[in-house]
Motif scaffolding. Structure first.
Motif, PDB file in Angstrom:
ATOM      1  N   VAL A 427       0.926  -1.197  -0.110  1.00  0.00           N
ATOM      2  CA  VAL A 427       0.117  -0.051   0.058  1.00  0.00           C
ATOM      3  C   VAL A 427       0.861   1.236  -0.033  1.00  0.00           C
ATOM      4  N   ARG A 428       0.304   2.031  -0.377  1.00  0.00           N
ATOM      5  CA  ARG A 428       1.296   3.577  -0.484  1.00  0.00           C
ATOM      6  C   ARG A 428       1.203   4.367   1.024  1.00  0.00           C
ATOM      7  N   ASP A 429       2.271   4.732   0.990  1.00  0.00           N
ATOM      8  CA  ASP A 429       2.733   5.899   2.058  1.00  0.00           C
ATOM      9  C   ASP A 429       3.417   6.889   1.810  1.00  0.00           C
ATOM     10  N   GLY A 430       2.636   7.827   1.222  1.00  0.00           N
ATOM     11  CA  GLY A 430       3.500   9.208   0.493  1.00  0.00           C
ATOM     12  C   GLY A 430       3.902   8.562  -0.826  1.00  0.00           C
ATOM     13  N   SER A 431       5.354   8.904  -0.941  1.00  0.00           N
ATOM     14  CA  SER A 431       5.933   8.261  -2.439  1.00  0.00           C
ATOM     15  C   SER A 431       6.308   7.014  -2.264  1.00  0.00           C
ATOM     16  N   VAL A 432       6.209   6.208  -1.240  1.00  0.00           N
ATOM     17  CA  VAL A 432       6.605   4.812  -1.236  1.00  0.00           C
ATOM     18  C   VAL A 432       5.657   3.815  -1.135  1.00  0.00           C
ATOM     19  N   PHE A 433       5.713   2.238  -1.419  1.00  0.00           N
ATOM     20  CA  PHE A 433       5.158   1.406  -0.973  1.00  0.00           C
ATOM     21  C   PHE A 433       5.443   0.908   0.351  1.00  0.00           C
ATOM     22  N   ILE A 434       4.641   0.311   1.044  1.00  0.00           N
ATOM     23  CA  ILE A 434       4.817  -0.464   2.380  1.00  0.00           C
ATOM     24  C   ILE A 434       4.097  -1.688   2.591  1.00  0.00           C
ATOM     25  N   LEU A 435       4.684  -2.792   2.962  1.00  0.00           N
ATOM     26  CA  LEU A 435       4.004  -3.929   3.264  1.00  0.00           C
ATOM     27  C   LEU A 435       2.748  -3.706   4.093  1.00  0.00           C
ATOM     28  N   ALA A 474      15.197  -1.058  -6.359  1.00  0.00           N
ATOM     29  CA  ALA A 474      15.836   0.239  -5.663  1.00  0.00           C
ATOM     30  C   ALA A 474      16.133   0.372  -4.231  1.00  0.00           C
ATOM     31  N   PRO A 475      17.144   0.860  -3.740  1.00  0.00           N
ATOM     32  CA  PRO A 475      17.170   1.006  -2.213  1.00  0.00           C
ATOM     33  C   PRO A 475      15.756   1.654  -1.561  1.00  0.00           C
ATOM     34  N   PRO A 476      15.567   0.917  -0.520  1.00  0.00           N
ATOM     35  CA  PRO A 476      14.418   1.468   0.078  1.00  0.00           C
ATOM     36  C   PRO A 476      14.792   2.566   1.218  1.00  0.00           C
ATOM     37  N   MET A 477      13.610   3.372   1.760  1.00  0.00           N
ATOM     38  CA  MET A 477      13.685   4.144   2.971  1.00  0.00           C
ATOM     39  C   MET A 477      13.793   2.996   3.950  1.00  0.00           C
ATOM     40  N   LEU A 478      14.613   2.757   4.978  1.00  0.00           N
ATOM     41  CA  LEU A 478      14.625   1.919   6.006  1.00  0.00           C
ATOM     42  C   LEU A 478      13.520   2.199   7.026  1.00  0.00           C
ATOM     43  N   LEU A 479      13.062   3.355   7.107  1.00  0.00           N
ATOM     44  CA  LEU A 479      11.867   3.729   7.889  1.00  0.00           C
ATOM     45  C   LEU A 479      10.812   4.462   6.966  1.00  0.00           C
ATOM     46  N   CYS A 480       9.745   3.916   6.557  1.00  0.00           N
ATOM     47  CA  CYS A 480       8.889   4.672   5.733  1.00  0.00           C
ATOM     48  C   CYS A 480       8.262   6.007   6.619  1.00  0.00           C
ATOM     49  N   PRO A 481       7.506   6.825   5.899  1.00  0.00           N
ATOM     50  CA  PRO A 481       7.296   8.040   6.592  1.00  0.00           C
ATOM     51  C   PRO A 481       6.296   7.782   7.941  1.00  0.00           C
ATOM     52  N   LYS A 482       5.587   7.011   7.861  1.00  0.00           N
ATOM     53  CA  LYS A 482       4.667   6.537   9.101  1.00  0.00           C
ATOM     54  C   LYS A 482       5.625   6.235  10.114  1.00  0.00           C
ATOM     55  N   ASP A 535      23.930  -6.773  -0.266  1.00  0.00           N
ATOM     56  CA  ASP A 535      22.864  -6.349   0.614  1.00  0.00           C
ATOM     57  C   ASP A 535      22.819  -4.792   0.169  1.00  0.00           C
ATOM     58  N   VAL A 536      22.789  -4.458  -0.982  1.00  0.00           N
ATOM     59  CA  VAL A 536      22.826  -2.966  -1.497  1.00  0.00           C
ATOM     60  C   VAL A 536      21.360  -2.507  -1.108  1.00  0.00           C
ATOM     61  N   GLY A 537      21.281  -1.552  -0.266  1.00  0.00           N
ATOM     62  CA  GLY A 537      20.010  -0.945   0.424  1.00  0.00           C
ATOM     63  C   GLY A 537      19.971  -1.091   1.821  1.00  0.00           C
ATOM     64  N   ASP A 538      20.848  -2.018   2.626  1.00  0.00           N
ATOM     65  CA  ASP A 538      20.739  -1.895   4.034  1.00  0.00           C
ATOM     66  C   ASP A 538      21.271  -0.902   4.820  1.00  0.00           C
ATOM     67  N   ALA A 539      22.235  -0.213   4.101  1.00  0.00           N
ATOM     68  CA  ALA A 539      22.886   0.902   4.570  1.00  0.00           C
ATOM     69  C   ALA A 539      22.123   2.234   4.577  1.00  0.00           C
ATOM     70  N   TRP A 540      21.972   3.205   5.450  1.00  0.00           N
ATOM     71  CA  TRP A 540      21.072   4.194   5.530  1.00  0.00           C
ATOM     72  C   TRP A 540      21.572   5.461   4.388  1.00  0.00           C
ATOM     73  N   ASN A 541      22.899   5.507   3.987  1.00  0.00           N
ATOM     74  CA  ASN A 541      23.554   6.199   3.114  1.00  0.00           C
ATOM     75  C   ASN A 541      23.312   6.153   1.637  1.00  0.00           C
ATOM     76  N   ILE A 542      22.702   4.970   1.276  1.00  0.00           N
ATOM     77  CA  ILE A 542      22.506   4.599  -0.016  1.00  0.00           C
ATOM     78  C   ILE A 542      21.189   5.263  -0.540  1.00  0.00           C
ATOM     79  N   VAL A 544      19.570   8.558  -0.004  1.00  0.00           N
ATOM     80  CA  VAL A 544      19.854   9.871   0.544  1.00  0.00           C
ATOM     81  C   VAL A 544      18.708  10.546   1.026  1.00  0.00           C
ATOM     82  N   GLU A 545      17.527  10.421   0.499  1.00  0.00           N
ATOM     83  CA  GLU A 545      16.482  10.941   0.977  1.00  0.00           C
ATOM     84  C   GLU A 545      16.155  10.175   2.445  1.00  0.00           C
ATOM     85  N   ALA A 546      16.092   9.052   2.521  1.00  0.00           N
ATOM     86  CA  ALA A 546      15.935   8.641   3.958  1.00  0.00           C
ATOM     87  C   ALA A 546      17.018   9.091   4.978  1.00  0.00           C
TER      88      ALA A 546
END
Length: 766
Positions: A427-435, A474-482, A535-542, A544-546
Motif C-alpha cells: 500500500v502507499r505511504d506518501g511516495s513509497v510502497f509499504i507492506l 531500488a534501495p528502500p527508505m529503512l523507515l517509511c514516513p509513518k 545487501d545493497v539498500g541496508d546502509a542508510w546512506n544508499i 539519501v532521502e531517507a
C-alpha cells in the motif's frame, strides 16, 4: 546418521533448557525469560541485597505466570515481577532474583534444582555464594553508565566467540554496582537462519521435531515435506527456487545448503545459541554422514568451530542471567536480505514456502526475543497474548489449525496476500510502497528509559518504504514516513519532557554511515543490478532521502545523539558534526559500531590491520542538505569553495570523520583467559607457537590498526564527563582476542567528543 534425541535423552536433561535470561528491567518491574521441557507455573521474586550483593534480603517484587506450550517438550515463559505494595527499585544497588517452578502433580522445584540433572550435575549462573543471579539498574550519573552492545553471532563463524568476554566483565565487577555492566543491547543477527553449518542443522532439525512432538509439513513442489526429508547440505535448490530466498544467488549455494525451514528448527537454534543443554556430547565424523569429500572437509571444520563455541556457552548463559538483555532483529534472524527491497518481498513472500519460512522465523523471534523486550504487549488482552494462544493452538493441532495459522500471520505482521496473484499486498505511504500490516500486529520497535539516558530501538526491517517510481530493486527508505513519525519523532518529542535525561541512544541495526569503499561497492552493484550480493539498500546512506530525513528528524529534537549499530562485521567510531546554514543551531551524532561477536572474515581481518591505514584511510566527508523535501548531496572537499551559491541555498551541512583508536591494551583482569579457550584449541595453538616469530602479520604492531576492529569483538560504552553539565566524551572499548598471543583478551579504546567539530564545520564558508 541421525542425531538420537528421544524421550530417554530428554529425561536426562534438566528442567530448564535455556535461561534464565534477564530481560526488560525497570524501577517497578523485572522480566525474566526461561525455556523449559515441562509445563508449569513459574514464580519470580526479586530481592534486595546487602554487603555488596553477598547477602540476600527482603523480597521487593514478585510475579507468576504459566508457561506457554510451544511443543510437547518446549514450554516458554517471560515472567514479570512487580510490587504489590508500591515498592520501587533504586539505582546503585545490587538486586538478586529467584525462580520457583510448580507442577500439577509433582513437587515444586527451586531454580538450582531446575538447572541440574544427571547430565548436568553442577550449573553456576551466579557470581555470589548464594547462587542467585543478580543485576544493577542504570546509575543516576551518566559518567557511571556501562552499556554493552554487539551483533552478528554465527556459531560456526571464524574466530573465538566474543560474547563470553561479557561474563568476565561482569565477574570482575559483580559486587561493584557503579562499575559492572548495566545493560546489554544485541543489535541484530542473534541467530542465523541462513548460512547454517551442516552439523548445526543436523542437531536443530531432529531436536526441533522432538521438542514439538510432531513434524511440520513444509510446502515443497506443490507437495509437502518434513524437515527430516530435507537433509543438511542438500537444501540449496529448494531454498533458492522453491522459497525464493536470495542468500544462495550468485554462486553462493553454500549459504543456503542447510537453511532453517521449519518452526522447530528455528526454536531449536535459539536454544542452541544460548545454552549448552541440548547440544550432543559428540558429533559424528564427516565420513559418517556423507561420502562427498568436499562436504566431509566442511563438516569436520564446522564441528571444530562448534566445539569451541559450545565450550564457552556456560559463560554466555551465566552472563545473560545477570544483565538486562535487549535485542532487535536484523536480516539473518530470519534470512539474508529479509525485506531488502520490493523485489525481495515479491520474490519470497509470493511463494508458499518463502512465506512459511518467514512466518516461522518471526514466531520464533517473538517468543524467544520479542516477548522479553516488550512484555507489556503480552499482557492480558493484548496482541502478544493472542499470538501466544495461537502458537499453542498451532502446535496442539500439529500444524493443521488453519485459524491458528492465520492468527499467527496476523499478529507477527505478515502482509496479506492478493487472492488473485498470491503476491504480498503493498500500500502507499506518501511516495513509497509499504507492506500491508494488520492493525493488531505486534510492533518490534521500543524504548528503554532510565534517569539519565534513553535508548530508542528502531525496527528497520518490517517498516521499510519501497520507492514507488523506481525499479523494484531500488534501495528502500529503512523507515517509511509513518514509521519515521511513530518510531522517532513522537518518541523524541515525548521524552523531551523528561529534562533529567542527558543523552539519547538510537539503535539502528544497520550502519548509518559505512566505510567509503563499501559505499563504492554498493553503488557499483546497484548500477549492475547485483543488489543481493552485497545487501545493497541496508546502509542508510544508499538512500539519501531517507538519510536526510533521519538526520533532520533527530536534530530537530536533539543536539546530541549516539547511534549504536552492528551488521557489518567490523567495529568503529565515527562522528558527524551538523549545523544549520542560517542559524546557530549545531548538533553532533556519534556512531558506535560493534560487530561481529562471531563472524570475522578474511576481508575484516585485513581491514583490522595497519594495511587499511596505509592503503585506504577514511577521509573526511562533507554534505549539504535540505529539509523540505529531505535531500542531501556529498561535496568533495576540493569543491567546497567553488559551490558558494549551492552552499548558501542549502538548509544544513555536515561533516563526517572517523575517530582513530588508541593503542591496543591488555585487559588486566583476564591476562590468562584459559576458561575462554577449549583445551584442544590451546593444544593447537601451542603446536604452532614456535612459528609465532615468523608470522609477522600476526604481530602486535601490524594488528594494531587504528580505524576499525575486524576480529570478533564486544563493545563497552561509557562516558568521561567533567561534571553533570559537561558534554565530555563517549568512549567505546572494543574487546577482542589477540592474534599474537591467542590466550589473551585485549581492547582498543575509541574516544569521541560529544560536541561538533568546529574546525571541520569551518570548511563550509558562506
Amino acid at each position: 546418521m541421525k542425531y538420537q534425541v528421544g524421550d530417554e535423552f530428554l529425561q536426562e536433561l534438566p528442567l530448564i533448557l535455556a535461561g534464565p535470561i534477564l530481560k526488560h528491567t525497570e524501577l517497578d518491574s523485572v522480566t525474566v525469560w526461561v525455556a523449559l521441557k515441562q509445563s508449569c507455573q513459574v514464580e519470580l521474586k526479586v530481592y534486595d541485597t546487602t554487603n555488596d550483593g553477598e547477602t540476600v534480603g527482603n523480597c521487593s517484587l514478585e510475579g507468576e505466570r504459566c508457561t506457554v506450550s510451544l511443543g510437547k517438550y518446549l514450554h516458554v515463559v517471560a515472567i514479570t515481577a512487580r510490587s504489590t505494595e508500591g515498592h520501587r527499585l533504586t539505582n546503585n544497588r545490587i538486586y538478586a532474583y529467584d525462580l520457583q517452578f510448580t507442577f500439577a502433580n509433582l513437587s515444586p522445584q527451586t531454580l538450582q534444582q531446575a538447572l541440574c540433572s544427571n547430565s548436568f550435575p553442577t550449573v553456576s549462573i551466579s557470581y555470589f555464594e548464594h547462587q542467585k543471579p543478580t543485576f544493577v539498574l542504570p546509575p543516576n550519573r551518566l559518567q557511571d553508565l556501562q552499556i554493552i552492545h554487539a551483533s552478528c553471532r554465527k556459531p560456526h563463524g571464524h574466530g573465538f566467540d566474543a560474547l563470553p568476554i561479557l561474563d568476565s566483565l561482569i565477574e570482575t565487577s559483580a559486587n561493584q554496582p557503579q562499575h559492572r555492566p548495566h545493560q546489554l543491547f544485541l543489535t541484530g543477527d542473534q541467530i542465523y537462519g541462513d548460512d547454517v553449518a551442516d552439523p548445526s542443522l543436523w542437531v536443530a532439525s531432529t531436536l526441533g521435531d522432538t521438542l514439538l512432538g510432531w513434524e511440520e509439513q513444509l510446502p515443497v513442489n506443490e507437495l509437502y515435506c518434513t524437515p527430516q526429508q530435507l537433509s543438511p547440505g542438500e537444501r540449496a535448490e529448494i531454498a533458492t527456487n522453491q522459497a525464493g530466498l536470495t542468500a544462495g544467488l550468485h554462486q553462493k549455494a553454500e549459504k543456503v545448503n542447510s537453511h532453517l525451514f521449519s518452526l522447530g528448527e528455528y526454536y531449536a537454534t535459539y536454544l542452541l545459541a544460548w545454552s549448552p543443554v541440548c547440544w550432543p556430547i559428540a558429533f559424528p565424523k564427516g565420513h559418517q554422514v556423507t561420502r562427498d569429500r568436499h562436504a566431509i572437509k566442511n563438516w569436520n571444520r564446522a564441528v571444530r568451530h562448534l566445539r569451541q563455541f559450545i565450550y564457552t556457552l556456560w559463560k554466555v548463559r551465566r552472563a545473560l542471567a545477570n544483565i538486562p538483555m535487549y535485542t532487535i532483529f536484523d536480516d539473518h534472524d530470519v534470512t539474508d536480505d529479509w525485506n531488502l527491497n520490493q523485489a525481495w518481498c515479491l520474490r519470497v513472500l509470493g511463494r508458499p514456502l518463502g512465506r512459511r519460512i518467514v512466518q516461522n522465523a518471526l514466531l520464533a523471534y517473538t517468543v524467544f526475543q520479542g516477548w522479553g523486550n516488550t512484555p507489556e504487549q503480552f499482557a492480558q488482552g493484548q496482541s502478544g497474548e493472542k499470538l501466544l494462544a495461537a502458537a499453542q493452538a498451532w502446535s496442539a493441532s500439529q500444524g493443521r489449525d488453519v485459524k491458528a495459522d492465520q492468527a499467527i500471520a496476523r499478529y507477527v505482521g505478515m502482509p496479506a496476500k492478493d487472492p488473485h496473484t498470491g503476491l504480498p499486498i503493498l500500500v502507499r505511504d506518501g511516495s513509497v510502497f509499504i507492506l500491508d500490516r494488520h492493525p493488531e500486529a505486534l510492533t518490534w520497535n521500543y524504548i528503554v528509559r532510565s534517569d539519565r539516558h534513553e535508548v530508542i530501538v528502531l525496527d528497520t526491517r518490517t517498516r521499510r518504504g519501497y520507492p514507488a517510481d523506481q525499479k523494484p530493486i531500488a534501495p528502500p527508505m529503512l523507515l517509511c514516513p509513518k514509521a519515521f513519525e511513530q518510531q522517532l519523532l513522537l518518541p523524541l518529542q515525548e521524552i523531551a519532557e523528561q529534562t533529567q535525561i542527558q543523552t539519547t541512544f538510537v539503535i539502528a541495526p544497520t550502519n548509518v554511515f559505512g566505510l567509503q569503499v563499501i559505499d563504492w561497492i554498493h553503488h557499483w552493484n546497484l548500477q549492475h543490478e547485483k543488489v543481493f550480493s552485497t545487501d545493497v539498500g541496508d546502509a542508510w546512506n544508499i538512500n539519501v532521502e531517507a538519510l536526510a530525513k533521519l538526520l533532520t528528524t533527530l536534530f530537530e529534537e536533539r543536539q546530541q545523539v549516539i547511534i549504536l549499530s552492528g551488521d557489518i562485521h567490523y567495529s568503529s567510531v565515527a562522528r558527524l558534526s551538523y549545523a544549520r546554514t542560517h542559524s546557530k543551531l549545531q548538533s553532533v551524532l556519534v556512531q558506535l559500531t560493534a560487530s561481529a561477536l562471531k563472524n570475522e572474515e578474511i576481508l575484516t581481518r585485513l581491514i583490522h590491520t595497519r594495511l587499511k591505514d596505509w592503503l585506504l584511510p577514511e577521509k573526511v566527508r562533507h554534505w549539504i542538505g535540505w529539509i523540505n523535501p529531505p535531500n542531501m548531496v556529498e561535496i568533495p572537499a576540493k569543491q567546497l569553495h567553488h559551490n558558494r551559491q549551492l552552499l548558501t541555498n542549502s538548509d544544513w551541512h555536515c561533516v563526517l570523520e572517523w575517530i582513530p583508536g588508541n593503542s591496543v591494551q591488555t585487559y588486566a583482569y583476564t591476562a590468562d583467559v584459559l576458561s575462554l579457550i577449549a583445551p584442544w584449541k590451546r593444544a593447537e595453538n601451542a603446536k604452532w607457537k614456535w612459528l609465532q616469530p615468523l608470522m609477522w602479520w600476526k604481530s602486535r604492531w601490524f594488528q594494531d590498526g587504528r580505524e576499525v576492529i575486524g576480529l570478533n569483538n564486544l563493545g563497552l560504552v561509557h562516558f568521561d564527563l567533567l561534571d553533570e553539565s559537561s558534554s565530555g566524551k563517549v568512549i567505546q572499548d572494543l574487546y577482542w582476542f589477540s592474534s599474537w598471543y591467542p590466550t589473551q583478551v585485549v581492547y582498543s579504546r575509541f574516544e569521541s567528543q560529544l560536541r561538533p567539530n568546529q574546525s571541520l564545520l569551518g570548511n563550509f564558508r558562506f
